[in-house]
Design an enzyme around this catalytic site. Sequence first.
Site, PDB file in Angstrom:
ATOM      1  N   GLY A   1       0.824  -1.206   0.000  1.00 38.01           N
ATOM      2  CA  GLY A   1       0.000   0.000   0.000  1.00 38.01           C
ATOM      3  C   GLY A   1       0.859   1.258   0.000  1.00 38.01           C
ATOM      4  O   GLY A   1       0.560   2.239  -0.692  1.00 38.01           O
TER       5      GLY A   1
ATOM      6  N   GLN B   1      -8.086   0.463   3.808  1.00 35.03           N
ATOM      7  CA  GLN B   1      -8.900  -0.115   4.872  1.00 35.03           C
ATOM      8  C   GLN B   1     -10.280  -0.601   4.407  1.00 35.03           C
ATOM      9  O   GLN B   1     -11.020  -1.169   5.201  1.00 35.03           O
ATOM     10  CB  GLN B   1      -9.094   0.926   5.988  1.00 35.03           C
ATOM     11  CG  GLN B   1      -7.870   1.139   6.855  1.00 35.03           C
ATOM     12  CD  GLN B   1      -7.628  -0.035   7.796  1.00 35.03           C
ATOM     13  OE1 GLN B   1      -8.555  -0.702   8.236  1.00 35.03           O
ATOM     14  NE2 GLN B   1      -6.374  -0.299   8.094  1.00 35.03           N
TER      15      GLN B   1
ATOM     16  N   SER C   1      -3.961  -2.628  -0.408  1.00 34.42           N
ATOM     17  CA  SER C   1      -2.886  -3.483   0.084  1.00 34.42           C
ATOM     18  C   SER C   1      -3.483  -4.834   0.461  1.00 34.42           C
ATOM     19  O   SER C   1      -4.458  -4.895   1.209  1.00 34.42           O
ATOM     20  CB  SER C   1      -2.235  -2.835   1.307  1.00 34.42           C
ATOM     21  OG  SER C   1      -1.310  -3.733   1.879  1.00 34.42           O
TER      22      SER C   1
ATOM     23  N   HIS D   1      -2.649  -7.291   2.432  1.00 31.32           N
ATOM     24  CA  HIS D   1      -2.685  -7.830   3.803  1.00 31.32           C
ATOM     25  C   HIS D   1      -3.785  -7.206   4.651  1.00 31.32           C
ATOM     26  O   HIS D   1      -4.056  -7.678   5.743  1.00 31.32           O
ATOM     27  CB  HIS D   1      -1.312  -7.752   4.479  1.00 31.32           C
ATOM     28  CG  HIS D   1      -0.859  -6.412   4.951  1.00 31.32           C
ATOM     29  ND1 HIS D   1      -0.968  -6.011   6.255  1.00 31.32           N
ATOM     30  CD2 HIS D   1      -0.276  -5.386   4.292  1.00 31.32           C
ATOM     31  CE1 HIS D   1      -0.446  -4.795   6.388  1.00 31.32           C
ATOM     32  NE2 HIS D   1      -0.026  -4.400   5.219  1.00 31.32           N
TER      33      HIS D   1
ATOM     34  N   CYS E   1       2.240   0.785  12.481  1.00 30.21           N
ATOM     35  CA  CYS E   1       3.473   1.346  11.943  1.00 30.21           C
ATOM     36  C   CYS E   1       4.137   2.290  12.928  1.00 30.21           C
ATOM     37  O   CYS E   1       5.313   2.567  12.821  1.00 30.21           O
ATOM     38  CB  CYS E   1       3.200   2.086  10.641  1.00 30.21           C
ATOM     39  SG  CYS E   1       2.139   1.165   9.546  1.00 30.21           S
TER      40      CYS E   1
HETATM   41  C1  LIG Z   1      -1.802  -0.501   6.208  1.00 38.29           C
HETATM   42  C2  LIG Z   1      -2.143   0.806   5.591  1.00 38.29           C
HETATM   43  C3  LIG Z   1      -1.295   1.384   4.626  1.00 38.29           C
HETATM   44  C4  LIG Z   1       0.039   0.788   4.225  1.00 38.29           C
HETATM   45  O1  LIG Z   1      -0.060  -0.430   3.548  1.00 38.29           O
HETATM   46  P1  LIG Z   1       1.244  -1.392   3.483  1.00 38.29           P
HETATM   47  O2  LIG Z   1       0.871  -2.466   2.538  1.00 38.29           O
HETATM   48  O3  LIG Z   1       1.443  -1.877   4.884  1.00 38.29           O
HETATM   49  O4  LIG Z   1       2.363  -0.556   2.989  1.00 38.29           O
HETATM   50  C5  LIG Z   1      -1.677   2.586   4.067  1.00 38.29           C
HETATM   51  N1  LIG Z   1      -2.828   3.180   4.423  1.00 38.29           N
HETATM   52  C6  LIG Z   1      -3.670   2.653   5.335  1.00 38.29           C
HETATM   53  C7  LIG Z   1      -4.926   3.367   5.651  1.00 38.29           C
HETATM   54  C8  LIG Z   1      -3.350   1.457   5.959  1.00 38.29           C
HETATM   55  O5  LIG Z   1      -4.174   0.956   6.875  1.00 38.29           O
END
Ligand SMILES: *Cc1c(COP(=O)(O)O)cnc(C)c1O
Length: 379
Positions: A50, A157, A177, A179, A303
Amino acid sequence: MLPYLTEEWGNPSSPYRLGKRLVEPIEAARESIAALVGADSSEIVFTSCGTESINTAITSCLYTQPSKRHVVTTAVEHSATMKSCAALERRGYEVTYLPVNRAGALDLRAVERVLRPDTAVVSVMWANNETGVLFPIGEIAALCRDRGILIHTDAVQTPGKVVINVGELGVDLLSLSAHKLHGPKGIGSLYVRKGTPFWPLIIGGHQEEGNRGGTENVPYIAAFGRAAELARAIGPQDRQALAARRDSFEAEVLARIPGSSRNGAKEPRLPNTSSLSFAGVDAEALLLLLDQLGICASSGSACTTGSMAPSHVLTAMGLNPTEARGTIRFSLDYETTGEDVAYLMSHLPRLVGELRAAASPRAIARMAGTRSELAVQPA
Ligand SMILES: *Cc1c(COP(=O)(O)O)cnc(C)c1O
């Protein structure tokens, strides 16, 4: 993923069949992700995560419109956007961070007021990862479209929790993303509306039509495609059931734990997220105790957990640092059962009470923002 980690280990760019036959599963996954967001598969670019999608979207808008040097975002974005924007400021770009109110909501008139002829891109998240609050992306996109400004949304999200249709939404770029929808970590996608000027962030081979160089991560792409199919199969009744479970959990917390409160508007919000503050409690200590019981919850976003700074999202909503440090995010899922919630509720009120009773002057000093070691150690 397994076949692509074992027998089907070829490189899709190779001229021989062992590689070439991997083009088909990549394109099938692209179709699934396109179907999840209501796009054409030619509009989906695979990325490594993401964060890469978000960086690509914002920098592409700047590279393709060099005379425009203004970016609009909000004060509550994920660090992928916040830190990219901070880096842009250091390179001479101007960034406007739109404030939110106590409920975590944006004022649409304020959005309209900050748009300028030299605004290259508006990048606003759809759903907040800490509170679940949803921003009116469709309305913001309409304001941008009227002014010829590109709009990107961090929709990481939302899959499975909100129906995504890029046509109805009217955005030019949308980041996902895997995951965050039960896929593997380390694979993401960027929707780029047909006709949107685009400049790649990762330049190299001809993969992804030259929109993202680098040999494709076939197992992860295949898994992302399957996760997208499963997310698309989640229906309105599943979402209602999830929201009902979350709402009854929240109501029970607020009724049984004095000094507890919910952060963010009740609606519009994701059906699974609950941000709760416990006055006089150090969330980090509470998280340690919950973890001992096998309960996974979070303060701030994963994070930034571990940093002592209070959540920028909660402070932007007007919580003071002490209130922000007393806040936990609980995320439910379609797989979370009533028993899971009952297990949590069989411990949470007691733990909050014990932490309050044990709060030493040191703990109170820490909650007030003074650095000191964690005052409450788990048994
Ligand atoms: C997790 C997340 C990201 C980052 O995604 P990654 O795949 O972990 O780099 C960006 N924006 C939001 C709102 C997220 O929850």
